[in-house]
Write a protein that holds these residues in place. Structure first.
Motif, PDB file in Angstrom:
ATOM      1  N   ALA A 137      38.055  35.084  35.680  1.00  0.00           N
ATOM      2  CA  ALA A 137      39.396  35.013  35.044  1.00  0.00           C
ATOM      3  C   ALA A 137      39.714  33.583  35.231  1.00  0.00           C
ATOM      4  N   SER A 138      39.483  32.582  36.545  1.00  0.00           N
ATOM      5  CA  SER A 138      39.625  31.390  36.370  1.00  0.00           C
ATOM      6  C   SER A 138      38.841  30.513  35.379  1.00  0.00           C
ATOM      7  N   GLU A 139      37.534  30.991  35.026  1.00  0.00           N
ATOM      8  CA  GLU A 139      36.877  30.478  33.943  1.00  0.00           C
ATOM      9  C   GLU A 139      37.630  30.620  32.723  1.00  0.00           C
ATOM     10  N   GLN A 140      38.181  31.751  32.337  1.00  0.00           N
ATOM     11  CA  GLN A 140      38.604  31.794  31.082  1.00  0.00           C
ATOM     12  C   GLN A 140      39.998  31.290  31.017  1.00  0.00           C
ATOM     13  N   LEU A 141      40.649  30.783  32.081  1.00  0.00           N
ATOM     14  CA  LEU A 141      42.064  30.205  31.979  1.00  0.00           C
ATOM     15  C   LEU A 141      41.523  28.794  31.657  1.00  0.00           C
ATOM     16  N   SER A 142      40.342  28.415  32.421  1.00  0.00           N
ATOM     17  CA  SER A 142      39.932  26.921  32.183  1.00  0.00           C
ATOM     18  C   SER A 142      39.649  26.879  30.721  1.00  0.00           C
ATOM     19  N   GLU A 143      38.973  27.747  30.056  1.00  0.00           N
ATOM     20  CA  GLU A 143      38.530  27.782  28.675  1.00  0.00           C
ATOM     21  C   GLU A 143      39.974  27.402  27.733  1.00  0.00           C
ATOM     22  N   ARG A 144      40.879  28.542  28.093  1.00  0.00           N
ATOM     23  CA  ARG A 144      42.110  28.462  27.422  1.00  0.00           C
ATOM     24  C   ARG A 144      42.843  27.189  27.386  1.00  0.00           C
ATOM     25  N   ARG A 145      42.826  26.482  28.507  1.00  0.00           N
ATOM     26  CA  ARG A 145      43.760  25.406  28.805  1.00  0.00           C
ATOM     27  C   ARG A 145      42.921  24.042  28.877  1.00  0.00           C
ATOM     28  N   GLY A 146      41.729  24.124  28.757  1.00  0.00           N
ATOM     29  CA  GLY A 146      41.159  22.734  29.122  1.00  0.00           C
ATOM     30  C   GLY A 146      40.587  22.767  30.289  1.00  0.00           C
ATOM     31  N   ASP A 147      39.409  22.196  30.912  1.00  0.00           N
ATOM     32  CA  ASP A 147      39.068  22.255  31.962  1.00  0.00           C
ATOM     33  C   ASP A 147      39.072  20.833  32.735  1.00  0.00           C
ATOM     34  N   TRP A 161      44.121  28.398  39.726  1.00  0.00           N
ATOM     35  CA  TRP A 161      42.587  28.731  39.208  1.00  0.00           C
ATOM     36  C   TRP A 161      41.812  27.418  39.279  1.00  0.00           C
ATOM     37  N   ARG A 162      42.347  26.280  39.152  1.00  0.00           N
ATOM     38  CA  ARG A 162      41.406  25.025  39.112  1.00  0.00           C
ATOM     39  C   ARG A 162      40.917  25.067  40.419  1.00  0.00           C
ATOM     40  N   LEU A 163      41.762  25.097  41.362  1.00  0.00           N
ATOM     41  CA  LEU A 163      41.212  24.790  42.907  1.00  0.00           C
ATOM     42  C   LEU A 163      40.441  26.016  43.360  1.00  0.00           C
ATOM     43  N   TYR A 164      40.565  27.145  42.693  1.00  0.00           N
ATOM     44  CA  TYR A 164      39.506  28.357  42.903  1.00  0.00           C
ATOM     45  C   TYR A 164      38.273  27.811  42.506  1.00  0.00           C
ATOM     46  N   LEU A 165      38.106  27.490  41.346  1.00  0.00           N
ATOM     47  CA  LEU A 165      36.880  26.975  40.631  1.00  0.00           C
ATOM     48  C   LEU A 165      36.187  25.856  41.446  1.00  0.00           C
ATOM     49  N   ARG A 166      36.741  25.183  42.084  1.00  0.00           N
ATOM     50  CA  ARG A 166      36.303  23.873  42.962  1.00  0.00           C
ATOM     51  C   ARG A 166      35.603  24.514  44.212  1.00  0.00           C
ATOM     52  N   ARG A 167      35.885  25.888  44.664  1.00  0.00           N
ATOM     53  CA  ARG A 167      35.328  26.159  45.954  1.00  0.00           C
ATOM     54  C   ARG A 167      33.905  26.980  45.568  1.00  0.00           C
ATOM     55  N   ALA A 237      42.097  40.334  32.421  1.00  0.00           N
ATOM     56  CA  ALA A 237      41.272  41.422  32.607  1.00  0.00           C
ATOM     57  C   ALA A 237      41.434  42.525  31.500  1.00  0.00           C
ATOM     58  N   MET A 238      42.478  42.572  30.789  1.00  0.00           N
ATOM     59  CA  MET A 238      42.695  43.595  29.626  1.00  0.00           C
ATOM     60  C   MET A 238      41.671  42.789  28.426  1.00  0.00           C
ATOM     61  N   SER A 239      42.060  41.571  28.244  1.00  0.00           N
ATOM     62  CA  SER A 239      41.406  40.997  27.196  1.00  0.00           C
ATOM     63  C   SER A 239      39.851  40.932  27.248  1.00  0.00           C
ATOM     64  N   ARG A 240      39.235  40.862  28.614  1.00  0.00           N
ATOM     65  CA  ARG A 240      37.920  40.839  28.830  1.00  0.00           C
ATOM     66  C   ARG A 240      37.443  42.370  28.372  1.00  0.00           C
ATOM     67  N   SER A 241      38.265  43.547  28.888  1.00  0.00           N
ATOM     68  CA  SER A 241      37.899  44.824  28.678  1.00  0.00           C
ATOM     69  C   SER A 241      37.852  45.290  27.277  1.00  0.00           C
ATOM     70  N   THR A 242      38.922  44.669  26.488  1.00  0.00           N
ATOM     71  CA  THR A 242      38.887  44.692  25.021  1.00  0.00           C
ATOM     72  C   THR A 242      37.530  44.193  24.403  1.00  0.00           C
ATOM     73  N   ALA A 243      37.253  42.919  24.846  1.00  0.00           N
ATOM     74  CA  ALA A 243      36.243  42.200  23.984  1.00  0.00           C
ATOM     75  C   ALA A 243      34.980  43.077  24.465  1.00  0.00           C
ATOM     76  N   ALA A 244      34.782  43.607  25.663  1.00  0.00           N
ATOM     77  CA  ALA A 244      33.551  44.353  25.899  1.00  0.00           C
ATOM     78  C   ALA A 244      33.586  45.462  25.245  1.00  0.00           C
ATOM     79  N   ARG A 245      34.543  46.261  24.743  1.00  0.00           N
ATOM     80  CA  ARG A 245      34.596  47.427  23.913  1.00  0.00           C
ATOM     81  C   ARG A 245      34.306  46.932  22.600  1.00  0.00           C
ATOM     82  N   GLY A 246      34.437  45.655  22.077  1.00  0.00           N
ATOM     83  CA  GLY A 246      34.327  45.302  20.887  1.00  0.00           C
ATOM     84  C   GLY A 246      35.661  45.515  19.835  1.00  0.00           C
TER      85      GLY A 246
END
Length: 247
Positions: A137-147, A161-167, A237-246
């Protein structure tokens, strides 16, 4: 049903709240608890009295049933409000933000939809599953907003979420335990706090520790569901689930 209250009923109301302040207690195993919960459910005057006593103590009665008992919340500024110093000593500002994100992440992973909050199905979550969920989720938010990190921003204003990705996800210590400053270690600590609060039970050691979430935890998440952070994570979570189902 409504009864005529007597002075002794104030003691009964306080006793019921006392049970609620011991979240590991259950009506089925505590003498008198089930009777007081049943009265709270059926006697309007007694229920109002309990609410008034709770209000005077800075407490909120979120739910009361014969299985979980009384589920209480703390009003802002109440002596019962959980302070960060009570949660874990010597946390930095960054630690606080990441721990906060982790608790929202556990809730969003366990109850990703309104329907999941409404049903009574048993819900399970594990340390590793939540770590994977939050990192993705943090990686996806990073993609949406710039890392690109904003170097001038203090930790208070930097997205959690930025702080989470650094850990690091994991780092074993010299005695073989998971490092407490890693995301895996922090998630494990969060789950154990939920266990000590009577909101979860550890059911297995697999996947870093697997836990069954109690119905009183569901009640707490219903209060959390209105927050922007919870909605943002469930949206991911829901967007990833929808993508996984196509979809």
């Amino acid at each position: 049903m409504t009864s005529e209250l007597r002075p002794v009923d104030a003691g009964a109301a306080a006793q019921l709240l006392s049970y609620g302040l011991q979240p590991r207690l259950r009506p089925a195993s505590t003498a008198g608890y089930a009777d007081l919960v049943a009265r709270h459910q059926s006697d309007v005057a007694f229920r109002d009295l309990v609410d008034h006593v709770a209000d005077g103590l800075g407490l909120l009665v979120l739910e009361a049933d014969g299985v979980s008992g009384v589920v209480l919340g703390a009003a802002p500024g109440s002596v019962f409000e959980l302070r960060l110093a009570d949660y874990r000593a010597n946390l930095s500002v960054e630690d606080r933000l990441v721990h906060g994100l982790i608790h929202v992440g556990i809730a969003a992973y366990t109850f990703p939809t309104a329907a999941s909050l409404a049903d009574d199905d048993a819900r399970h979550a594990s340390v590793q599953a939540v770590e994977r969920f939050l990192r993705t989720a943090s990686e996806q938010l990073s993609e949406r907003r710039g890392d690109a990190a904003v170097a001038d921003d203090p930790p208070e204003t930097e997205q959690a979420w930025r702080l989470y990705l650094r850990r690091q996800p994991a780092r074993d210590t010299a005695d073989g335990r998971v490092g407490v400053s890693t995301t895996t270690g922090m998630i494990k600590y969060a789950f154990e706090r939920l266990v000590s609060s009577g909101m979860a039970t550890r059911t297995a050691d697999t996947d870093g520790g697997t836990y069954r979430m109690h119905s009183r935890y569901r009640t707490g998440v219903r209060e959390l569901a209105a927050t922007a952070a919870y909605r943002e994570l469930t949206d991911v979570a829901m967007s990833r689930s929808t993508a996984a189902r196509g979809g």
